[in-house]
Write a protein that holds these residues in place. Structure first.
Motif, short mmCIF file in Angstrom:
data_model
loop_
_atom_site.label_atom_id
_atom_site.label_comp_id
_atom_site.label_asym_id
_atom_site.label_seq_id
_atom_site.Cartn_x
_atom_site.Cartn_y
_atom_site.Cartn_z
N GLN A 63 -2.60 -11.87 -9.30
CA GLN A 63 -4.11 -12.12 -8.79
C GLN A 63 -4.75 -10.56 -9.56
OE1 GLN A 63 -4.50 -9.43 -6.93
NE2 GLN A 63 -2.95 -9.58 -5.25
N ALA B 44 -6.43 -8.13 -8.03
CA ALA B 44 -6.12 -6.78 -7.60
C ALA B 44 -4.96 -6.04 -8.08
CB ALA B 44 -6.44 -6.86 -6.05
N THR B 45 -3.93 -6.74 -8.42
CA THR B 45 -2.86 -6.11 -8.97
C THR B 45 -2.55 -6.62 -10.34
OG1 THR B 45 -1.48 -8.07 -8.38
CG2 THR B 45 -1.49 -6.31 -6.82
N HIS C 33 -9.04 -11.79 -5.00
CA HIS C 33 -9.08 -10.79 -4.25
C HIS C 33 -10.45 -9.94 -4.24
CE1 HIS C 33 -4.76 -11.66 -3.75
NE2 HIS C 33 -4.78 -10.40 -2.73
N ASP D 149 2.02 -10.51 -6.41
CA ASP D 149 1.59 -10.63 -4.82
C ASP D 149 2.74 -11.11 -3.89
OD1 ASP D 149 -1.68 -11.04 -3.43
OD2 ASP D 149 0.30 -12.28 -2.45
N SER D 150 2.95 -10.32 -2.64
CA SER D 150 4.06 -10.57 -1.76
C SER D 150 3.98 -11.81 -1.21
CB SER D 150 4.05 -9.37 -0.88
OG SER D 150 2.91 -9.51 -0.03
N HIS D 151 2.92 -12.74 -1.06
CA HIS D 151 3.01 -13.99 -0.70
C HIS D 151 3.23 -15.14 -1.55
CE1 HIS D 151 1.01 -11.58 2.75
NE2 HIS D 151 2.05 -12.42 3.34
N ILE E 102 -8.41 -9.20 3.16
CA ILE E 102 -8.16 -7.95 2.75
C ILE E 102 -9.30 -6.88 2.72
CG2 ILE E 102 -8.70 -9.03 0.36
CD1 ILE E 102 -5.85 -6.43 1.06
N ARG F 203 -1.41 -10.95 8.24
CA ARG F 203 -1.07 -9.28 8.48
C ARG F 203 -2.10 -8.78 9.47
NH1 ARG F 203 0.60 -8.15 2.21
NH2 ARG F 203 2.80 -8.78 2.66
N ARG G 235 -6.41 -2.50 8.15
CA ARG G 235 -6.54 -3.34 6.99
C ARG G 235 -7.95 -4.40 6.97
NH1 ARG G 235 -2.78 -6.65 3.48
NH2 ARG G 235 -3.72 -8.69 3.49
N ARG H 279 -8.72 -0.69 -8.43
CA ARG H 279 -7.47 -0.94 -8.83
C ARG H 279 -6.82 -0.50 -10.11
NH1 ARG H 279 -4.33 -4.40 -5.32
NH2 ARG H 279 -4.38 -3.29 -3.23
N SER I 240 2.65 -5.54 1.11
CA SER I 240 1.63 -5.90 0.12
C SER I 240 2.89 -5.48 -1.06
CB SER I 240 0.35 -5.36 -0.14
OG SER I 240 0.47 -5.04 -1.38
N SER I 241 2.56 -6.20 -2.03
CA SER I 241 3.31 -5.83 -3.57
C SER I 241 2.81 -4.84 -4.25
CB SER I 241 3.70 -7.09 -4.20
OG SER I 241 2.51 -7.60 -4.69
N ARG I 242 1.74 -4.26 -4.00
CA ARG I 242 0.88 -3.61 -4.78
C ARG I 242 1.63 -2.36 -5.36
NH1 ARG I 242 -3.08 -2.42 0.53
NH2 ARG I 242 -2.84 -4.53 0.50
C1 MIC Z 1 -2.15 -8.15 0.60
O1 MIC Z 1 -1.98 -9.51 1.33
O2 MIC Z 1 -1.70 -7.40 1.00
C2 MIC Z 1 -2.28 -8.45 -0.81
C3 MIC Z 1 -3.78 -7.84 -1.13
O3 MIC Z 1 -2.66 -9.62 -1.22
C4 MIC Z 1 -1.15 -7.85 -1.67
C5 MIC Z 1 -1.37 -7.51 -3.21
C6 MIC Z 1 -2.41 -6.41 -3.33
O4 MIC Z 1 -2.30 -5.41 -2.61
O5 MIC Z 1 -3.32 -6.73 -4.15
C7 MIC Z 1 0.14 -8.45 -1.37
O6 MIC Z 1 0.38 -9.21 -0.49
O7 MIC Z 1 0.94 -8.06 -2.47
#
Ligand code: MIC
Ligand code: SF4
Length: 642
Positions: free
Chosen positions: A35, A37-38, A65, A119-121, A361, A379, A384, A495, A535-537
Motif C-alpha cells: 500500500q 504508506a509503506t 492510505h 501491511d499487517s492485515h 488511519i 484497532r 490512532r 513516510r 502495524s507492519s510499518r
Molecule cells: C495500520 O492499519 O496500522 C496500517 C496503516 O494499515 C499499517 C501499515 C502502515 O503503517 O502503513 C499496517 O497495518 O501494517
C-alpha cells in the motif's frame, strides 16, 4: 500424520528449512501487495536491489492510505508509485479504487497461493484460502525480487465453529469473542485455522473479516478452507478458474483447539484502547455516542454495506451522532449505487467518504475532544484516531448503525426487523482502475518520477563486538507500532522522509524521546511484553535506527516488528528473567560485550554502569545474525547475502 491447510501450503512452497514449529522456513512467494504508506519505502528498497523486473506471479501496488492531497507530498508519492510500478512489472491500483485487502480479496487473491504484503492485515486473504502474511517493506522488496520469505514455523491452532450466527450477530463478533478469549498476545507464533461445520455458514467477506482481525491476536496468519462458498464467490467475481478446493486432513494435529458455538454468540464490543478489551455490547447500553464510522479493511464489503443500508433505510441518524461510511472498493460503491442502497445511506444523514482507509488511519474524521467513537475497524489504539483523548470502541456494522440511530451504544439484536441480505450472484466487474505494468522493453527505458518528499534511505551501522549505549526510553507492555511511529493525516505524508518523521517517534509516550535519542548517540530501548504489536510499518524500526537506537531489550516481541528490527540492523534481545526489566532505569549506560559469540550461543550479557549484569536471549538464525552484523538487510544483500 495428516496436515493442516497451512502445513500443506507451506510444504508446497518450501525453499529451505524444516517444518518443525520454532525452526526457520524459507517460503516461495507467489504474490505481493504494497500500500502507499509503506510502499514508497518498499519500492525504494526494491530499486536499490537493482533487479529490473519483479519475479513473482503477480505483484500490485495499492494507493489507499494517504489519499488526502493536502500538499504536494502524497500526490508526489502516488506518481512515484505509479511510475516505479509500471517500470518494474507491478500492477497499480489507483487511489479511489479501494482498500488493498478488500480489492485483493475481490479481484486477485487465489486459494493455495502465498502472498506477502507490506501491511499487517494482509492475512485477510486467508478468507479465500490463501496463505497470506503481513511483512515489512524490505521483506516484500526481497520477495518481489524473487527472494524467499523467512518465517519461524508457527504452531497450529484451530477454531472449531459450530452452529449458525443469529440475526444481527456477525463475523466481527466472532473476532471480538476470540480476542476476548486469547488477548492481543494469544495468537503469537501460531497460524489460526478456522474449521468445523459452522464454516460453511460464513460467506467469503465474513471469513475475510475474521482473518483480517486475526492480526490483532498477534497470529502469524489465519486461514479458512477453500470450499463451495469460496468457489461461488470466485465465480461471482468472474474468476471460477482460480478456484481449487483446500481442506485439512481429518487426522491433522493442532497445538490448541478452541470451540465457538456461533448460535450462542452475542454482539461484542472492544473498549478503549485495545482490541482485546472486549465486553458484550449490552453491558454498555447507557454510553452516549458522538461519532460512528463504518468501513476499513475489516468491514467494508458489499455484504456489510448492504446491511448498513437496509438498517438505515427510511430512518434518520440521531442528531448528536456523526456517521461516516467508507466503502471498501469501487466495486462495492458502484454496486451500492446501482441497487439504490447508496441513496438509503445518504438519506439517513450519513457522510459517504472515499473508498480508502480514511478514518481508520486518522486520515480525517477524527472524533471531537473526549468524544465516543464507535468504529467497525480493527484497532482502537490510543491516539490512532487523531484525537488523543478520543474514546474509540470497535464494533460490527450492525452495532454501529443501531447506535447511530439511537445515539447510545445499542445491542442490534434488540431491533425488531430481521435483515434479509444475501451475496450477489454476480459482482460488477470493472478493473479499469488497475493499471497493468509496461512491457519489459518499455519498462527498461521508462523514467521513475520522484518528488522532493522522497529523502535518502537512512544508513545503519554494522555491529562491532561490543556496544555501549544509553537506555533512552523504558516503556511498558503491548507497545504498538502506532506508539513508536504514529500515523494520521499530519505525519503520514512523510513516510518517505525518515528525518522529518523522526520528530514524532514515540510522541504519544514521550515527546522528548527524539531529542534525547539523538543526543545519546548510540541508544537502547527497554520494553515489556508484545513490544511492536500492530502495524507492519517498518518505519517503527527505521526511524529509531535513524535516531541511533542499536538495540531493543523487551520481555517479548511481536512477529513482524522483530523482523523489521533485524532488517533495520537493530538487535532485539529478550530478558531471560523478566524481573530484570524492573531493575533498569532510564539513562543507565548499558554495555553488551562479545556480541558475535553471544549471538552464536543465543545469550548475551548486558552490564549497567553500576556493574550489575543480566542475561538476555537472542535466538537468531545464522542468516539473521549475518544481517545484524552487516548492519541490516540492505547492507547484507549488497554484500551478496541471500
Ligand atoms: C495500520 O492499519 O496500522 C496500517 C496503516 O494499515 C499499517 C501499515 C502502515 O503503517 O502503513 C499496517 O497495518 O501494517
Ligand atoms: Fe487501512 Fe485501516 Fe486496514 Fe490498516 S487497518 S489497511 S489503515 S483500513
Amino acid at each position: 500424520m495428516g496436515k493442516t491447510i497451512a502445513q500443506k501450503i507451506i510444504g508446497a512452497h518450501l525453499i529451505s528449512g524444516n517444518m518443525t514449529p520454532g525452526s526457520e522456513v524459507a517460503l516461495k512467494i507467489d504474490q505481493t501487495l504494497t500500500q502507499d504508506a509503506t510502499g514508497t519505502m518498499a519500492y525504494l528498497e526494491f530499486e536499490t536491489m537493482g533487479i529490473p523486473r519483479v519475479k513473482t506471479e503477480f505483484s500490485i501496488a495499492y494507493v489507499d492510505h494517504n489519499t488526502l492531497q493536502c500538499g504536494f507530498e502524497n500526490s508526489d508519492d502516488h506518481r512515484y508509485l505509479q511510475s516505479v510500478a509500471a517500470k518494474h512489472g507491478v500492477y497499480f491500483s489507483r487511489p479511489g479504487n479501494g482498500i488493498c485487502h478488500q480489492v485483493h480479496l475481490e479481484r486477485f487473491g487465489k486459494p493455495g497461493k502465498t502472498l506477502i504484503g507490506s501491511d499487517s492485515h494482509t492475512p485477510t486473504g486467508g478468507g479465500i484460502g490463501m496463505l497470506a502474511f503481513g511483512a515489512g517493506g524490505m521483506d516484500v522488496a526481497v520477495a518481489m525480487g524473487g527472494g524467499a520469505y523467512y518465517i519461524t514455523m508457527p504452531r497450529m491452532f484451530k477454531v472449531n465453529l459450530t452452529g449458525k450466527l443469529r440475526p444481527y450477530v456477525t463475523a466481527k463478533d466472532v473476532s471480538l469473542e476470540l480476542l476476548r478469549i486469547l488477548s492481543v498476545k494469544g495468537g503469537v507464533g501460531a497460524i489460526i485455522e478456522w474449521g468445523g461445520p459452522g464454516v460453511a455458514t460464513l460467506s467469503v467477506p465474513e471469513r475475510g473479516t475474521i482473518t483480517n482481525m486475526g492480526t490483532e491476536l498477534g497470529a502469524t496468519t489465519s486461514i479458512f478452507p477453500s470450499d463451495e462458498v469460496t468457489r461461488q464467490f470466485l465465480k461471482a467475481q468472474g474468476r471460477e478458474g482460480d478456484y481449487i478446493p483446500l481442506a485439512s486432513d481429518p487426522d491433522a494435529e493442532y497445538d490448541r483447539i478452541i470451540d465457538i458455538d456461533l448460535s450462542a454468540l452475542k454482539p461484542m464490543i472492544a473498549c478503549p484502547h485495545s482490541p482485546d478489551n472486549v465486553v458484550e455490547v449490552s453491558a454498555l447500553k447507557d454510553v452516549k455516542v458522538d461519532q460512528v464510522c463504518v468501513g476499513s479493511c475489516t468491514n467494508s464489503s458489499l455484504l456489510d454495506l448492504l446491511k448498513v443500508a437496509a438498517m438505515l433505510k427510511g430512518k434518520t441518524i440521531h442528531p448528536s451522532v456523526s456517521l461516516s461510511v467508507s466503502p471498501g472498493s469501487r466495486q462495492v460503491l458502484t454496486m451500492l449505487s446501482d441497487c439504490g442502497a447508496l441513496s438509503d445511506i445518504l438519506a439517513s444523514g450519513a457522510r459517504v467518504l472515499e473508498c480508502a482507509c480514511g478514518p481508520c488511519i486518522g486520515m480525517g474524521f477524527s472524533p471531537n475532544s473526549g468524544g465516543v467513537s464507535l468504529r467497525t475497524f480493527n484497532r482502537n489504539f490510543l491516539g490512532r484516531s487523531g484525537t488523543k483523548d478520543g474514546q474509540v470502541y470497535l464494533v460490527s456494522p450492525e452495532t454501529a448503525v443501531a447506535s447511530a440511530l439511537t445515539g447510545y451504544i445499542t445491542d442490534p439484536t434488540t431491533l425488531a426487523e430481521p435483515l434479509n441480505i444475501s451475496m450477489p450472484e454476480r459482482f460488477l466487474i470493472n478493473d479499469s482502475a488497475v493499471l497493468p505494468p509496461l512491457p519489459p522493453e518499455e519498462g527498461e527505458k521508462a523514467q521513475v518520477l520522484r518528488g522532493p518528499n522522497i529523502k535518502e534511505f537512512p544508513k545503519s551501522k554494522p555491529f562491532a563486538d561490543s556496544l555501549t549505549a544509553k537506555l533512552v526510553l523504558k516503556v511498558g507492555d503491548n507497545i504498538t507500532t502506532d506508539h513508536i511511529m504514529p500515523a494520521g493525516a499530519k505525519i503520514l505524508p512523510y513516510r518517505s522522509n525518515i528525518p522529518y518523521l523522526s520528530q514524532f517517534c514515540f510522541e504519544v509516550c514521550d515527546p522528548d524521546f527524539p531529542s534525547r535519542a539523538k543526543a545519546a548517540g548510540d541508544g537502547v530501548i527497554v520494553g515489556g511484553s508484545n513490544y511492536g504489536q500492530g502495524s507492519s510499518r517498518e518505519h517503527a524500526a527505521l526511524v529509531p535506527m535513524y535516531l541511533g537506537i542499536r538495540c531493543v531489550i523487551a520481555k517479548s516481541f511481536a512477529r513482524i516488528h522483530v523482523a523489521n528490527l533485524i532488517n533495520a540492523g537493530i538487535l532485539p534481545l529478550t530478558f531471560e528473567h523478566p524481573e530484570d526489566y524492573d531493575c533498569l532505569a532510564q539513562d543507565a549506560r548499558l554495555t553488551i560485550s562479545d556480541i558475535r559469540k553471544g549471538m552464536e550461543e543465543g545469550t548475551l550479557t548486558v552490564t549497567d554502569d553500576q556493574g550489575r549484569s543480566f542475561r538476555t536471549l537472542c535466538h537468531l538464525t545464522q542468516r539473521q545474525q549475518a544481517i545484524l552484523l552487516a548492519g541490516g538487510l540492505l547492507n547484507y544483500t549488497k554484500e551478496g547475502g541471500v
